[in-house]
Design a protein around this motif. Structure first.
Motif, PDB file in Angstrom:
ATOM      1  N   THR A 146       0.714  -1.258  -0.153  1.00 28.18           N
ATOM      2  CA  THR A 146       0.015  -0.100  -0.146  1.00 28.18           C
ATOM      3  C   THR A 146       0.834   1.125   0.151  1.00 28.18           C
ATOM      4  N   GLU A 183      -4.242  -0.324  -9.019  1.00 26.62           N
ATOM      5  CA  GLU A 183      -4.138  -1.716  -8.867  1.00 26.62           C
ATOM      6  C   GLU A 183      -2.968  -2.407  -9.058  1.00 26.62           C
ATOM      7  N   HIS A 193      -7.211  -3.898   1.835  1.00 24.59           N
ATOM      8  CA  HIS A 193      -8.447  -4.215   1.218  1.00 24.59           C
ATOM      9  C   HIS A 193      -9.052  -3.076   0.970  1.00 24.59           C
ATOM     10  N   ASP A 207      -7.708  -1.409  -1.566  1.00 20.70           N
ATOM     11  CA  ASP A 207      -8.225  -1.809  -3.023  1.00 20.70           C
ATOM     12  C   ASP A 207      -9.609  -1.335  -3.478  1.00 20.70           C
ATOM     13  N   LYS A 231     -10.293   0.748  -6.982  1.00 12.37           N
ATOM     14  CA  LYS A 231     -11.400   0.496  -8.023  1.00 12.37           C
ATOM     15  C   LYS A 231     -12.179   1.698  -8.646  1.00 12.37           C
TER      16      LYS A 231
END
Lengths: 274, 255
Positions: free
Chosen positions: A38, A63, B122, B125, B129
């Motif tokens: 991250t 991503e 997450h 993530d 998106k």
């Protein structure tokens, strides 16, 4: 080429901002699943935003950089610099796939971690800390201040020049840097310096001696003074350190070694052996 | 220990792991020598704090974080160990002996944060998106740092206020006993562990002679560590000169 209609150039300021994002936040969300993943994405985010005006390209980019990543954050910063250079080329129409960028990152993070760990964590930090300790133990406040400010400045300098080198020279530079004989020479030289200081530290700071004494006939015999010190000063500290070193090469866990030292030390001290 | 001191020490322990010191907290602020100095300032005795921190740091000379695992939490050992030692006015050997178990307790904290922080990846993530760069960036530090701040503040403050007294009573009750003697012996032996762990990382067949030279310089001539380092620089320069000659010879041979 159709992509080439608009060209996006990164400024020195963009690269610099990305560097500081990494420098500060490389371990802010360190975790078992992605490690510094991250953090890599955070450093790349402003770059990607500038390079990719189309939303789907931006999403792809984010991503792409959120995957697992782990390296030495100082010397390893050369990877980030080169990644920025790759992204810049890609955005300007070069035929570089996202997979290629990630293959480059994952391919080099291991070797750079190896170099970084042996040079930064193995030598540079112990060197600063050893000198800091030798000053600090005498109550000299220069010791902690040297570690605090001197080491910080050194590490930031290393990371920043790695980052900029990576950006300027690009991907090929890193592979050649790793194969270059000069890098190996530097690591070897640093190893010599570090090892020599460790030898000095054994003499200076490991305290280990025996109190066993007996008499042979009428003659008193003090094992420490009459045997060990007669052979060489600090013989037992050297033997102890090398024995523990030998244990670590046999992959004995540090926790067990610490426990062993505690048991032997407390028992031996209580019984008057040491 | 006063409440305010415990709170400041807990904050320093958090700060040493936070991104805000140029991202170099782990390399610099977590080192017990710096921790000892800072705790000393808080407790009103920076010199004694530095001496204790330097002593504790001897065990952590070889501390390396490789592949995301740490052998022991040197920051907890440094900050809390120094605080305990200063609060109970004890010897440096005792400080060392209590710092080791404290450091080992810290690894539990480490495993916990390394596991939980995966959740925030997450969250990042999800922002990715949507193409939300700001969200991705914030997820790299806000949730994990909030968690670490709260957890470390509470844990270390309580630890400092309540546990230090209990440990102090136990240790002071042992003064003069054979066990206490033994703790002193352990304190002398522990630096060997730190040195050995560093040697594990850097010692090679070719560098053994330099280990022996460094050892002998201090054993026989009582040279300071700075002095040994200067001899080491000279030795490293000789090595580099010899290597560049070899490289030169190799290139000449190729021509």
């Amino acid at each position: 080429m159709e992509h080439n209609e608009q060209s996006v150039k990164l400024t020195k300021k963009d690269v610099n901002k990305s560097f500081w994002l990494w420098q500060l936040f490389s371990h802010a969300n360190y975790n078992y699943e992605r490690m510094q993943g991250t953090a890599f994405a955070m450093a790349m985010a402003p770059i990607l935003k500038k390079l990719y005006p189309k939303k789907e390209d931006l999403v792809d980019g984010l991503e792409r950089h959120l995957v697992f990543f782990n390296t030495d954050p100082n010397l390893g910063a050369v990877i980030h610099g080169a990644t920025i250079a790759m992204e810049e080329k890609k955005a300007n129409g070069a035929d570089i796939s996202g997979e290629a960028i990630n293959a480059f990152k994952t391919g080099l993070m291991g070797p750079m971690a190896g170099v970084g760990d042996s040079l930064i964590q193995g030598v540079i930090i112990p060197l600063f800390v050893a000198i800091g300790i030798s000053l600090g133990l005498t109550g000299n406040l220069l010791g902690p201040l040297l570690v605090w400010f001197g080491l910080t400045a050194t590490l930031v300098l290393i990371a920043r020049s790695s980052w900029m080198k990576g950006y300027e020279l690009g991907t090929s530079a890193i592979t050649s840097m790793l194969q270059d004989g000069r890098m190996k020479t530097w690591i070897g030289a640093a190893g010599i310096l570090g090892t020599m200081v460790m030898g000095g530290l054994i003499s200076q700071y490991v305290g280990f001696s025996t109190k066993i004494a007996f008499t042979i006939g009428q003659v008193p015999f003090d094992l420490q003074a009459n045997l060990f010190d007669a052979i060489m000063p600090n013989l037992l500290p050297l033997a102890l350190t090398l024995f523990i070193y030998w244990l670590t090469t046999k992959r004995v866990k540090t926790t067990w070694i610490l426990l062993g030292v505690a048991v032997v030390g407390i028992a031996g001290g209580a019984l008057g052996i040491f | 220990m006063e409440w305010w001191q415990a709170i400041v020490i807990a904050f320093l322990y958090y700060f040493a792991d936070a991104p805000f010191w140029f991202g170099d907290g782990y390399y610099v602020l977590q080192r017990p020598i710096v921790a000892g100095f800072l705790v000393g300032l808080v407790m009103g005795d920076p010199v004694q704090g530095t001496i204790i921190g330097a002593t504790i740091n001897l065990i952590f000379l070889g501390h390396m974080s490789v592949g995301g695992s740490i052998p022991s939490d040197m920051a907890l050992a440094g900050y809390v160990g120094t605080a305990f030692a200063l609060a109970m006015h004890t010897t440096t050997e005792v400080a060392l002996a209590i710092a080791v178990p404290i450091g080992l307790i810290g690894t539990v904290v480490w495993v916990g944060r390394m596991t939980i922080s995966a959740v925030f990846a997450h969250w990042a993530d999800a922002f990715a998106k949507k193409g939300n760069t700001r969200g991705v960036m914030l997820m790299n530090w806000v949730p994990a740092q909030t968690m670490l701040f709260l957890f470390k503040m509470i844990l270390v403050t309580i630890f400092c206020v309540y546990v230090s007294e209990a440990v102090g009573n136990v240790i002071n009750g042992m003064v003069g006993s054979p066990i206490f003697n033994g703790i002193g012996v352990v304190g002398g032996m522990l630096p060997a562990v730190g040195i050995a762990l560093n040697l594990r990382a850097i010692l090679k067949k070719e560098t053994w002679p330099f280990l022996i030279i460094g050892f002998l310089l201090v054993a026989y001539f009582k040279i300071s560590i700075v002095g040994v380092a200067l001899f080491g620089v000279a030795a490293a320069m000789i090595y580099m000169l010899m290597n560049s000659k070899k490289e030169g010879a190799a290139t000449n041979g190729a021509q």
